[in-house]
Design an enzyme around this catalytic site. Sequence first.
Site, PDB file in Angstrom:
ATOM      1  N   GLU A  52       0.712  -1.162  -0.438  1.00 20.34           N
ATOM      2  CA  GLU A  52       0.002  -0.121  -0.325  1.00 20.34           C
ATOM      3  C   GLU A  52       0.849   1.470  -0.076  1.00 20.34           C
ATOM      4  OE1 GLU A  52      -0.555  -2.630   1.833  1.00 20.34           O
ATOM      5  OE2 GLU A  52      -2.895  -3.518   1.808  1.00 20.34           O
ATOM      6  N   PHE A 114     -11.951  -8.118  13.065  1.00 23.47           N
ATOM      7  CA  PHE A 114     -11.028  -8.272  12.347  1.00 23.47           C
ATOM      8  C   PHE A 114     -10.016  -7.143  11.720  1.00 23.47           C
ATOM      9  CE2 PHE A 114      -9.089 -10.121   8.900  1.00 23.47           C
ATOM     10  CZ  PHE A 114      -8.129 -10.894   9.322  1.00 23.47           C
ATOM     11  N   GLN A 115      -9.255  -7.172  11.177  1.00 22.79           N
ATOM     12  CA  GLN A 115      -8.189  -5.936  10.730  1.00 22.79           C
ATOM     13  C   GLN A 115      -9.121  -4.353  11.036  1.00 22.79           C
ATOM     14  OE1 GLN A 115      -7.979  -6.871   6.323  1.00 22.79           O
ATOM     15  NE2 GLN A 115      -6.233  -8.104   6.799  1.00 22.79           N
ATOM     16  N   LYS A 164     -17.668  -0.892   5.666  1.00 26.87           N
ATOM     17  CA  LYS A 164     -18.499  -1.654   4.384  1.00 26.87           C
ATOM     18  C   LYS A 164     -19.780  -2.359   4.359  1.00 26.87           C
ATOM     19  CE  LYS A 164     -17.156  -6.438   2.735  1.00 26.87           C
ATOM     20  NZ  LYS A 164     -16.417  -7.743   3.049  1.00 26.87           N
ATOM     21  N   MET A 488      24.476   8.531   2.311  1.00 25.29           N
ATOM     22  CA  MET A 488      24.336   9.631   3.199  1.00 25.29           C
ATOM     23  C   MET A 488      24.325   9.363   4.621  1.00 25.29           C
ATOM     24  SD  MET A 488      23.824  13.201   2.868  1.00 25.29           S
ATOM     25  CE  MET A 488      22.416  14.018   1.631  1.00 25.29           C
TER      26      MET A 488
HETATM   27  C1  LIG Z   1      12.770   5.609   5.361  1.00 26.66           C
HETATM   28  C2  LIG Z   1      14.007   5.863   6.139  1.00 26.66           C
HETATM   29  N1  LIG Z   1      14.870   5.355   6.805  1.00 26.66           N
HETATM   30  C3  LIG Z   1      16.109   5.592   6.833  1.00 26.66           C
HETATM   31  C4  LIG Z   1      16.266   7.000   6.501  1.00 26.66           C
HETATM   32  C5  LIG Z   1      17.749   7.671   7.261  1.00 26.66           C
HETATM   33  N2  LIG Z   1      18.599   7.879   5.727  1.00 26.66           N
HETATM   34  C6  LIG Z   1      18.691   8.621   5.040  1.00 26.66           C
HETATM   35  S1  LIG Z   1      19.975   8.798   3.402  1.00 26.66           S
HETATM   36  C7  LIG Z   1      19.821   7.257   4.364  1.00 26.66           C
HETATM   37  C8  LIG Z   1      20.638   6.335   3.425  1.00 26.66           C
HETATM   38  C9  LIG Z   1      20.307   5.949   2.038  1.00 26.66           C
HETATM   39  O1  LIG Z   1      21.468   5.606   1.115  1.00 26.66           O
HETATM   40  P1  LIG Z   1      21.249   4.503  -0.222  1.00 26.66           P
HETATM   41  O2  LIG Z   1      19.927   4.892  -0.529  1.00 26.66           O
HETATM   42  O3  LIG Z   1      22.592   3.980  -0.221  1.00 26.66           O
HETATM   43  O4  LIG Z   1      21.835   5.976  -0.900  1.00 26.66           O
HETATM   44  P2  LIG Z   1      22.739   6.484  -1.000  1.00 26.66           P
HETATM   45  O5  LIG Z   1      22.943   8.097  -0.020  1.00 26.66           O
HETATM   46  O6  LIG Z   1      23.990   5.610  -0.792  1.00 26.66           O
HETATM   47  O7  LIG Z   1      23.422   8.095  -2.310  1.00 26.66           O
HETATM   48  C10 LIG Z   1      18.969   6.953   5.206  1.00 26.66           C
HETATM   49  C11 LIG Z   1      19.587   5.226   5.855  1.00 26.66           C
HETATM   50  C12 LIG Z   1      15.440   7.587   5.759  1.00 26.66           C
HETATM   51  N3  LIG Z   1      15.509   8.963   5.284  1.00 26.66           N
HETATM   52  N4  LIG Z   1      13.960   7.533   5.581  1.00 26.66           N
END
Ligand SMILES: Cc1ncc(C[n+]2csc(CCOP(=O)(O)OP(=O)(O)O)c2C)c(N)n1
Lengths: 594, 183
Positions: A52, A114-115, A164, A488
């Site tokens: 979803e 349920f749900q 529903k 990052m």
């Molecule tokens: C759902 C979610 N969980 C955690 C984060 C924290 N976060 C920000 S950037 C990142 C790493 C992203 O890695 P990647 O997709 O390999 O991209 P890169 O920075 O290597 O280009 C994380 C874990 C987030 N932004 N969103």
Amino acid sequence: MTRQMTGAEMVLQALHDQGVDTIFGYPGGAVLPIYDEIFQQDRIRHILVRHEQGAGHAAEGYARSTGKCGVALVTSGPGATNMVTALTDALMDSIPMVCITGQVPTHLIGTDGFQECDTVGITRPCTKHNWLVKNIEDLPRVLHEAFRIATSGRPGPVVVDIPKNIQFQTGTYYGPKSSTKSPGYRTSAYQPQLKGDEAAIRDAVALIAAAKKPVLYTGGGVINAGPAGSRLLRELVKLTGLPITSTLMGLGAYPASGPNWLGMLGMHGTYEANLAMHDCDVMVCIGARFDDRITGRTDAFSPTSKKIHIDIDPSSINKNIRVDIPIVGDVAYVLEDMLKVWKQTQPTQDKAALNAWWQQIAVWRAKKSLGYRRSKDVIMPQYAVERLYQMTKHRETYITTEVGQHQMWAAQHFGFEEPNRWMTSGGLGTMGYGLPAAIGVQAAHLDALVCCIAGDASVLMNMQEMSTAVQHELPVKIFILNNQYMGMVRQWQQLLHGNRLSHSYTEALPDFVKLADAYGCHGIRCEKPDALDDAIAEMIEVKKPVLFDCRVANLANCFPMIPSGKAHNEMLLDEDATDDAIGSAISAEGKMLV
Amino acid sequence: MIVAGETRSAYFLQEEEKRIETHTLSVLVDNEPGVLARVVGLFSGRGYNIESLTVSEVEHEKHLSRITIVTAATLQVLEQIKNQIARLVPVHRVIDLTHIGDAIERELALVKVAGKGDHRVEALRLAQAFEAKTVDATLESFVFELTGTPSDIDRFVKLMTSCGLVEVARTGLAALSRGKDGL
Ligand SMILES: Cc1ncc(C[n+]2csc(CCOP(=O)(O)OP(=O)(O)O)c2C)c(N)n1
């Protein structure tokens, strides 16, 4: 138009009457009557997702790339809770979306059926508004109101929760026009103000005309104002000659090739954009909201400027930064009036001062802050984005992103010439947004090139949607800048945590080419800079969805960067990113910030 | 007329606004399910304070309720609170009664005391002095009803603690602006 029909029929009829041609959804017990109606019609195309959350982001991508309202349909309980991230994402980025959720029958509400879950309770803080429809008489009115609220004023997501038994009940359907005659109709308190205050607009024009060091700071609000927003913005830039920068969300409103473009501003913005913001004497904020990624340290934010703020949402004004001239209204309406006043009054600008300002900007530009060390052996991620841009810029190209370094490199190095071509999760920073968003974009633009610039970690968050792309023949191109790291996160660990790379290396990445094969789409791997152009050409040519595993330099950092807790004029550039500078870039206080 | 570069950004003029003030907001809303949850959720979600909250339907035909909220914040945050409440879809109007000044503010309290002998006599005497009504009496207890400003009630309750105070129920604030104009 009034007609007798069931609640489920009303849902389909209302969608049609609201001009909806595509919805994204996933079935389940509490929405079966609606799915039964979907089966028996062909006016509305239903795109079956695999999770979803994917439906939500696809609806966002659809909405952002068309300017229309995105629509998602999910079942009760887990279907609804899986939507929460996408709803929050749409709320943060002001994306119009109507999400219809099924609910247990009214007599079971409150019994832990349920749900069953408290969908309106759970989604109240992550929607612009939501409704639980307990009477069939209310359904048509609420459905039409849902579209009005989602798309007017500052757009946002809304949820209509339909038990529903209401879907089975028969009642009188009222169309969008006649819905004012339906029982229970009351004039809504929600009537957003479109036109800006005239006196404030005159003051703003006078202030801009008298400025010696002005800058336009624009955001997603310009895009949300529709094609007129971007057109009028471009006209304003031409008429006044002002330099212009934009937030992540506003890219494309003014063309990146335009002479007055300074590049994006903020944490990973250009040197010239951020220093212009810091040193300006008049700042014109148009449809942006002084978010912390833009302002950096607020007490050092643009200390010597007078600020004008145009925003349709009064609560955005004076929230983070006090402004001198607030103008509440739709960007397009306000810009139109500003242009009118400017043309009437024909103000004289201080040409000498403006020339000096542009000269200063030229000095900043000469720093070439987006520069990076090139390599013959490994693909630099910035280079990959540059090549992707060069090889797709003559086409109708839409770019979505996941979240991380690749997102910032995409924003920095891909040139956006038009609005609605750039879909990214700005406010919430949702990893897992880009792939399903690309599917939503492609569903709206079947013949266009839709490319998701992804990271190897993010792309796995909603990877299952490749199956959706294959099923619905949506040939999205997933261009993964694969650095093996959560880049990052690794960069922040290097800057803030003594390079202790705690859990930011993805040890067991799948083989993306084999994965492509498994999904029945096309896989490409590229490891060398000199093979990149051919590989990109292949990606564009293939008529199927593509997973492109672009192996890039593993430890590249994203610069420029304003470290958390620092001011705009304290930014870190690639050239001075020595280990020492990096080690001391962020103060203890800054480490507390995100 | 505003001249560029004449003063520094307004941001720096706000220092004195760090002072916390207590204000009464009056909010006219559609009386529909969940409306109170929206307002209360906004306060908790954005980290604002609620010191007192009163809500009741005030116009049955028009389905309108009035919510009266007492909150404490800096002037800048108070402006935010007002704007954020106004942004909720079922909200018709928000006014800051304290900002307008000199609003009429009343609260009702029920105060139960128990005791014998001197305590009982003293409780009754104080109740008369405050013009509280006796709404329940047994040989060992009273329940008084008092309407007044919150500080009247504070004082009354404080005095009753030495006369065998058992418990207190307060309605929270009802408030209106003076003069002929409404919300
Ligand atoms: C759902 C979610 N969980 C955690 C984060 C924290 N976060 C920000 S950037 C990142 C790493 C992203 O890695 P990647 O997709 O390999 O991209 P890169 O920075 O290597 O280009 C994380 C874990 C987030 N932004 N969103």
